[in-house]
Write a protein that holds these residues in place. Sequence first.
Motif, PDB file in Angstrom:
ATOM      1  N   GLU A 122       0.968  -1.016  -0.162  1.00  0.00           N
ATOM      2  CA  GLU A 122      -0.020  -0.237  -0.163  1.00  0.00           C
ATOM      3  C   GLU A 122       0.762   1.061  -0.022  1.00  0.00           C
ATOM      4  OE1 GLU A 122      -3.974   0.454  -0.526  1.00  0.00           O
ATOM      5  OE2 GLU A 122      -3.779  -1.499  -1.225  1.00  0.00           O
ATOM      6  N   PHE A 123       1.646   1.736   0.878  1.00  0.00           N
ATOM      7  CA  PHE A 123       2.747   2.358   0.512  1.00  0.00           C
ATOM      8  C   PHE A 123       3.349   2.808  -0.514  1.00  0.00           C
ATOM      9  CE2 PHE A 123       6.539   4.284   0.798  1.00  0.00           C
ATOM     10  CZ  PHE A 123       6.160   5.487   1.554  1.00  0.00           C
ATOM     11  N   LEU A 124       4.403   1.860  -1.439  1.00  0.00           N
ATOM     12  CA  LEU A 124       4.780   1.940  -2.655  1.00  0.00           C
ATOM     13  C   LEU A 124       3.158   2.031  -3.221  1.00  0.00           C
ATOM     14  CD1 LEU A 124       7.132  -1.822  -2.679  1.00  0.00           C
ATOM     15  CD2 LEU A 124       6.919   0.919  -1.944  1.00  0.00           C
ATOM     16  N   LYS A 125       2.072   1.616  -3.589  1.00  0.00           N
ATOM     17  CA  LYS A 125       0.951   2.093  -3.955  1.00  0.00           C
ATOM     18  C   LYS A 125       0.958   3.297  -3.766  1.00  0.00           C
ATOM     19  CE  LYS A 125      -3.601   0.525  -5.549  1.00  0.00           C
ATOM     20  NZ  LYS A 125      -4.675  -0.641  -4.812  1.00  0.00           N
TER      21      LYS A 125
ATOM     22  N   VAL B 159       3.270   5.674  -6.005  1.00  0.00           N
ATOM     23  CA  VAL B 159       3.507   5.482  -7.014  1.00  0.00           C
ATOM     24  C   VAL B 159       2.379   6.503  -7.753  1.00  0.00           C
ATOM     25  CG1 VAL B 159       2.903   3.955  -8.800  1.00  0.00           C
ATOM     26  CG2 VAL B 159       4.597   3.450  -7.634  1.00  0.00           C
ATOM     27  N   GLN B 160       1.224   6.726  -7.607  1.00  0.00           N
ATOM     28  CA  GLN B 160      -0.463   6.693  -7.499  1.00  0.00           C
ATOM     29  C   GLN B 160       0.022   8.381  -7.136  1.00  0.00           C
ATOM     30  OE1 GLN B 160      -3.280   4.034  -6.098  1.00  0.00           O
ATOM     31  NE2 GLN B 160      -3.451   3.324  -8.112  1.00  0.00           N
TER      32      GLN B 160
ATOM     33  N   ASP C 235       5.699  12.541 -11.194  1.00  0.00           N
ATOM     34  CA  ASP C 235       7.112  12.840 -11.677  1.00  0.00           C
ATOM     35  C   ASP C 235       7.845  11.507 -10.792  1.00  0.00           C
ATOM     36  OD1 ASP C 235      10.292  12.871 -11.773  1.00  0.00           O
ATOM     37  OD2 ASP C 235      10.337  15.223 -10.722  1.00  0.00           O
ATOM     38  N   PRO C 236       8.588  10.512 -11.805  1.00  0.00           N
ATOM     39  CA  PRO C 236       9.383   9.484 -11.814  1.00  0.00           C
ATOM     40  C   PRO C 236      10.314   9.107 -10.533  1.00  0.00           C
ATOM     41  CG  PRO C 236       8.412   9.297 -13.686  1.00  0.00           C
ATOM     42  CD  PRO C 236       8.195  10.508 -12.972  1.00  0.00           C
ATOM     43  N   GLN C 237      10.703  10.669 -10.705  1.00  0.00           N
ATOM     44  CA  GLN C 237      12.422  10.990  -9.467  1.00  0.00           C
ATOM     45  C   GLN C 237      11.496  11.169  -8.000  1.00  0.00           C
ATOM     46  OE1 GLN C 237      15.226  10.532  -9.806  1.00  0.00           O
ATOM     47  NE2 GLN C 237      14.519   9.823 -11.587  1.00  0.00           N
ATOM     48  N   ASP C 238      10.358  11.921  -8.335  1.00  0.00           N
ATOM     49  CA  ASP C 238       9.652  11.523  -6.694  1.00  0.00           C
ATOM     50  C   ASP C 238       9.098  10.350  -5.893  1.00  0.00           C
ATOM     51  OD1 ASP C 238      10.503  14.305  -6.512  1.00  0.00           O
ATOM     52  OD2 ASP C 238       8.008  14.945  -7.269  1.00  0.00           O
TER      53      ASP C 238
ATOM     54  N   ARG D  10       6.484  -0.925 -10.338  1.00  0.00           N
ATOM     55  CA  ARG D  10       6.539   0.151 -10.864  1.00  0.00           C
ATOM     56  C   ARG D  10       7.052   1.840  -9.962  1.00  0.00           C
ATOM     57  NH1 ARG D  10      -0.252  -0.893 -11.874  1.00  0.00           N
ATOM     58  NH2 ARG D  10      -0.054  -1.425 -13.971  1.00  0.00           N
ATOM     59  N   VAL D  11       7.847   1.401  -8.572  1.00  0.00           N
ATOM     60  CA  VAL D  11       8.550   2.157  -8.328  1.00  0.00           C
ATOM     61  C   VAL D  11       9.730   2.939  -9.028  1.00  0.00           C
ATOM     62  CG1 VAL D  11      10.542   3.187  -6.329  1.00  0.00           C
ATOM     63  CG2 VAL D  11       7.937   2.249  -5.500  1.00  0.00           C
TER      64      VAL D  11
END
Length: 190
Positions: free
Chosen positions: A63-66, A69-70, A74-77, A156-157
């Motif tokens: 849940e934290f990683l999801k 991602v959502q 910005d993918p870097q963030d 996805r991270v």
Amino acid sequence: MLPEDLRNHFLTWQCRIRQIAMREQEGRPGQGMRPRVLDANGEQLSAGIIVLLVREDSFESTEFLKFQVQKYNDPQDVYKKALIFLQSTHYHRAAEFSDEMTGLFSKGSELVQRMMSGGNVTLEFAQFSQTYQVPCNTRLLPPEEAAYEATLWHNRVFNPNIGSDIEIVGFQPDWDAAAGLMDGSAKAAS
């Protein structure tokens, strides 16, 4: 070595090399996280695939990683926030992880077809003068399974372009067979 001892030693080693990868290599998978894949006849199917360790109770970390991602565009963030999480205490307790490893692949991959055709493979791990040959039963994880979700959001991270056209393979070690291989190697060396 007894199968249960080998299992515990392997998981502890895997957690340690993952701690190093997160803290010193910015999350890039080290050699010991990319085992060589052999079929039942010893033929190499892949020089290296990336496998993940999934917590027995993976709900909170997934849940934290999801959420990361959502939440961030910005993918870097996403990467920075997730890396801080994975660098902290995530890999500190090997006993909290399942011994079934997972790998994410493109749907319809020839490698997945070959790994699934025999129902088992041997994963060969090596890093820091440690080596393991781990025979594993293979299975495709259904999307509703917690390990599938954990694997998807972890990946996805690091790669925000992963879509839904994927398959996630579970690699369940046969610790009795692995202990037999280790004992055979030790006898051959002496």
